[in-house]
Design a protein around this motif. Structure first.
Motif, PDB file in Angstrom:
ATOM      1  N   SER A  63      53.955 -26.681 -18.754  1.00  0.00           N
ATOM      2  CA  SER A  63      53.857 -28.117 -19.001  1.00  0.00           C
ATOM      3  C   SER A  63      55.221 -28.709 -19.334  1.00  0.00           C
ATOM      4  O   SER A  63      55.589 -29.777 -18.829  1.00  0.00           O
ATOM      5  N   MET A  64      55.962 -28.003 -20.187  1.00  0.00           N
ATOM      6  CA  MET A  64      57.287 -28.476 -20.574  1.00  0.00           C
ATOM      7  C   MET A  64      58.216 -28.547 -19.374  1.00  0.00           C
ATOM      8  O   MET A  64      58.934 -29.526 -19.159  1.00  0.00           O
ATOM      9  N   GLY A  65      58.232 -27.485 -18.574  1.00  0.00           N
ATOM     10  CA  GLY A  65      59.122 -27.442 -17.415  1.00  0.00           C
ATOM     11  C   GLY A  65      58.784 -28.499 -16.369  1.00  0.00           C
ATOM     12  O   GLY A  65      59.681 -29.120 -15.797  1.00  0.00           O
ATOM     13  N   THR A  66      57.496 -28.719 -16.136  1.00  0.00           N
ATOM     14  CA  THR A  66      57.076 -29.715 -15.143  1.00  0.00           C
ATOM     15  C   THR A  66      57.487 -31.123 -15.575  1.00  0.00           C
ATOM     16  O   THR A  66      58.010 -31.908 -14.763  1.00  0.00           O
ATOM     17  N   THR A  67      57.267 -31.444 -16.839  1.00  0.00           N
ATOM     18  CA  THR A  67      57.631 -32.772 -17.338  1.00  0.00           C
ATOM     19  C   THR A  67      59.135 -32.998 -17.289  1.00  0.00           C
ATOM     20  O   THR A  67      59.606 -34.059 -16.855  1.00  0.00           O
ATOM     21  N   ALA A  68      59.903 -32.009 -17.729  1.00  0.00           N
ATOM     22  CA  ALA A  68      61.364 -32.137 -17.722  1.00  0.00           C
ATOM     23  C   ALA A  68      61.899 -32.271 -16.302  1.00  0.00           C
ATOM     24  O   ALA A  68      62.808 -33.070 -16.038  1.00  0.00           O
ATOM     25  N   TRP A 134      55.472 -23.746 -38.743  1.00  0.00           N
ATOM     26  CA  TRP A 134      55.634 -22.453 -38.075  1.00  0.00           C
ATOM     27  C   TRP A 134      54.974 -22.464 -36.697  1.00  0.00           C
ATOM     28  O   TRP A 134      55.495 -21.899 -35.737  1.00  0.00           O
ATOM     29  N   ARG A 135      53.833 -23.124 -36.573  1.00  0.00           N
ATOM     30  CA  ARG A 135      53.171 -23.243 -35.286  1.00  0.00           C
ATOM     31  C   ARG A 135      54.043 -24.004 -34.295  1.00  0.00           C
ATOM     32  O   ARG A 135      54.164 -23.628 -33.122  1.00  0.00           O
ATOM     33  N   GLN A 136      54.698 -25.062 -34.766  1.00  0.00           N
ATOM     34  CA  GLN A 136      55.587 -25.823 -33.896  1.00  0.00           C
ATOM     35  C   GLN A 136      56.831 -25.020 -33.525  1.00  0.00           C
ATOM     36  O   GLN A 136      57.365 -25.165 -32.421  1.00  0.00           O
ATOM     37  N   VAL A 137      57.290 -24.164 -34.432  1.00  0.00           N
ATOM     38  CA  VAL A 137      58.421 -23.291 -34.115  1.00  0.00           C
ATOM     39  C   VAL A 137      58.049 -22.335 -32.983  1.00  0.00           C
ATOM     40  O   VAL A 137      58.837 -22.099 -32.066  1.00  0.00           O
ATOM     41  N   LEU A 138      56.847 -21.800 -33.030  1.00  0.00           N
ATOM     42  CA  LEU A 138      56.393 -20.897 -31.966  1.00  0.00           C
ATOM     43  C   LEU A 138      56.298 -21.632 -30.633  1.00  0.00           C
ATOM     44  O   LEU A 138      56.643 -21.073 -29.580  1.00  0.00           O
ATOM     45  N   PHE A 139      55.834 -22.875 -30.660  1.00  0.00           N
ATOM     46  CA  PHE A 139      55.805 -23.676 -29.436  1.00  0.00           C
ATOM     47  C   PHE A 139      57.221 -23.851 -28.884  1.00  0.00           C
ATOM     48  O   PHE A 139      57.464 -23.738 -27.673  1.00  0.00           O
ATOM     49  N   LEU A 140      58.166 -24.155 -29.777  1.00  0.00           N
ATOM     50  CA  LEU A 140      59.541 -24.362 -29.344  1.00  0.00           C
ATOM     51  C   LEU A 140      60.126 -23.088 -28.739  1.00  0.00           C
ATOM     52  O   LEU A 140      60.857 -23.145 -27.743  1.00  0.00           O
ATOM     53  N   LEU A 141      59.817 -21.945 -29.323  1.00  0.00           N
ATOM     54  CA  LEU A 141      60.322 -20.684 -28.784  1.00  0.00           C
ATOM     55  C   LEU A 141      59.783 -20.442 -27.377  1.00  0.00           C
ATOM     56  O   LEU A 141      60.497 -19.913 -26.514  1.00  0.00           O
ATOM     57  N   HIS A 142      58.544 -20.822 -27.140  1.00  0.00           N
ATOM     58  CA  HIS A 142      58.009 -20.718 -25.781  1.00  0.00           C
ATOM     59  C   HIS A 142      58.755 -21.648 -24.825  1.00  0.00           C
ATOM     60  O   HIS A 142      59.054 -21.287 -23.686  1.00  0.00           O
ATOM     61  N   ASN A 143      59.053 -22.854 -25.309  1.00  0.00           N
ATOM     62  CA  ASN A 143      59.733 -23.823 -24.454  1.00  0.00           C
ATOM     63  C   ASN A 143      61.175 -23.431 -24.156  1.00  0.00           C
ATOM     64  O   ASN A 143      61.762 -23.902 -23.168  1.00  0.00           O
ATOM     65  N   LEU A 144      61.770 -22.619 -24.997  1.00  0.00           N
ATOM     66  CA  LEU A 144      63.145 -22.178 -24.738  1.00  0.00           C
ATOM     67  C   LEU A 144      63.250 -21.353 -23.461  1.00  0.00           C
ATOM     68  O   LEU A 144      64.346 -21.193 -22.918  1.00  0.00           O
ATOM     69  N   ALA A 145      62.116 -20.849 -22.988  1.00  0.00           N
ATOM     70  CA  ALA A 145      62.136 -20.148 -21.698  1.00  0.00           C
ATOM     71  C   ALA A 145      62.549 -21.103 -20.581  1.00  0.00           C
ATOM     72  O   ALA A 145      63.239 -20.703 -19.623  1.00  0.00           O
ATOM     73  N   VAL A 146      62.154 -22.366 -20.684  1.00  0.00           N
ATOM     74  CA  VAL A 146      62.554 -23.370 -19.690  1.00  0.00           C
ATOM     75  C   VAL A 146      64.057 -23.591 -19.759  1.00  0.00           C
ATOM     76  O   VAL A 146      64.734 -23.703 -18.727  1.00  0.00           O
ATOM     77  N   TYR A 147      64.603 -23.647 -20.986  1.00  0.00           N
ATOM     78  CA  TYR A 147      66.054 -23.803 -21.149  1.00  0.00           C
ATOM     79  C   TYR A 147      66.797 -22.624 -20.521  1.00  0.00           C
ATOM     80  O   TYR A 147      67.826 -22.813 -19.862  1.00  0.00           O
TER      81      TYR A 147
END
Length: 304
Positions: A63-68, A134-147
């Motif tokens: 979802s993050m990658g598609t939007t970006a 902490w839940r939001q941190v885990l989401f961010l770590l997943h999104n770093l894969a897009v970076y």
């Protein structure tokens, strides 16, 4: 002979008022001591959300990658920018923004959503805030894969001096300063805790706050340089009488929080005034949160 009783009872320790800074600080300290609890609960939240899903939390990344990708390509055409440098700019901006957005919107509802636990689990109320962050941190770590993917594709363009748009500021490119993203994110998470504490307590008392914040945050998104480059403001001012336009970004606190993480990850020049602004908000924000926690911590269980 006069009989006297010599039995002495040990003095009880003086009671500490529930409305004291000592209790407020103790709540935060005890919540940190319970990090195994909120760490486990936050991880279970993600597992529960993607239960019976084939690829699980990877949906966050997709979802993050598609939007970006979609917005990056769209606004690169509208603003006539260089795609190899503008797309990473939008991607990292979205990653940081989603973390901020999640902490603010879920922070307003953090105590309301945990009504059952607050009434039946004898734990500091800050535990619920830590769990959410902490839940939001885990989401961010997943999104770093897009970076990581974007960085691998556009590394040649980002590893040297570059501009995002013609006439915009020249950035030095990726270097050792990328490590500054770590303390930048730590500051971001520390501020997320006090924001959730303050908004969470207020929203528990006044239930109109969450929808107001949700509506207002959409305006903040478009006012923050995420899908548009802040260098555009410098280009249009030309150093003349229109310098006030730069204040559109500079007076937006979210811009400074985004920059302390985004600038190092993209090889932008580290502008230290962003760190000063974020440091100021950290001190003032935590002071405000402790006052709110001191006065209303004991009432949260009655308001939910």
């Amino acid at each position: 002979m006069q009989a006297t009783s010599t039995l002495e009872h040990p003095e009880a320790p003086p009671a500490i008022s529930s409305r004291s800074f000592k209790r407020a600080f103790a709540d935060v300290r005890e919540a940190w001591d319970h990090r195994e609890l909120w760490g486990h609960l936050g991880w279970q939240d993600i597992k529960q959300r993607y239960r019976r899903s084939v690829i699980g939390p990877l949906w966050i990344t997709i979802s993050m990658g598609t939007t970006a990708l979609a917005l990056g390509l769209l606004y690169s055409v509208l603003f006539d920018t260089n795609v190899p440098t503008f797309l990473p700019y939008v991607t990292v901006g979205f990653i940081v923004w989603n973390f901020i957005l999640g902490c603010i919107t879920e922070g307003t509802d953090v105590f309301i959503a945990n009504e059952g636990l607050i009434k039946h689990l004898p734990a500091p109320i800050t535990v619920h805030v830590m769990r959410m962050v902490w839940r939001q941190v885990l989401f961010l770590l997943h999104n770093l894969a897009v970076y990581a993917i974007v960085l691998a594709i556009f590394f040649p363009a980002l590893s040297q001096q570059y501009t995002i748009s013609d006439g915009g500021p020249v950035h030095p490119g990726l270097s050792w300063t990328i490590v500054l993203a770590i303390p930048g994110f730590v500051l971001l998470a520390v501020n997320a805790v006090w924001v959730a504490l303050a908004f969470g307590v207020i929203s528990t008392r006044f239930r109109d706050i969450p929808p107001v914040v949700t509506s207002f945050i959409n305006l903040v998104f478009f006012m923050t340089p995420i899908v548009w480059d802040a260098g555009v403001l410098q280009k249009v001012t030309g150093g003349g009488s229109n310098d006030w336009r730069i204040l559109i970004a500079e007076l937006n606190p979210v811009y400074h929080f985004v920059e302390i993480v985004r600038a190092p990850l993209l090889g932008h020049a580290v502008d230290w005034h962003h760190w000063v602004v974020v440091g100021g908000f950290t001190v003032i924000g935590w002071a405000l949160a402790m006052v709110i926690l001191r006065n209303y911590r004991a009432r949260v269980s009655y308001w939910v």
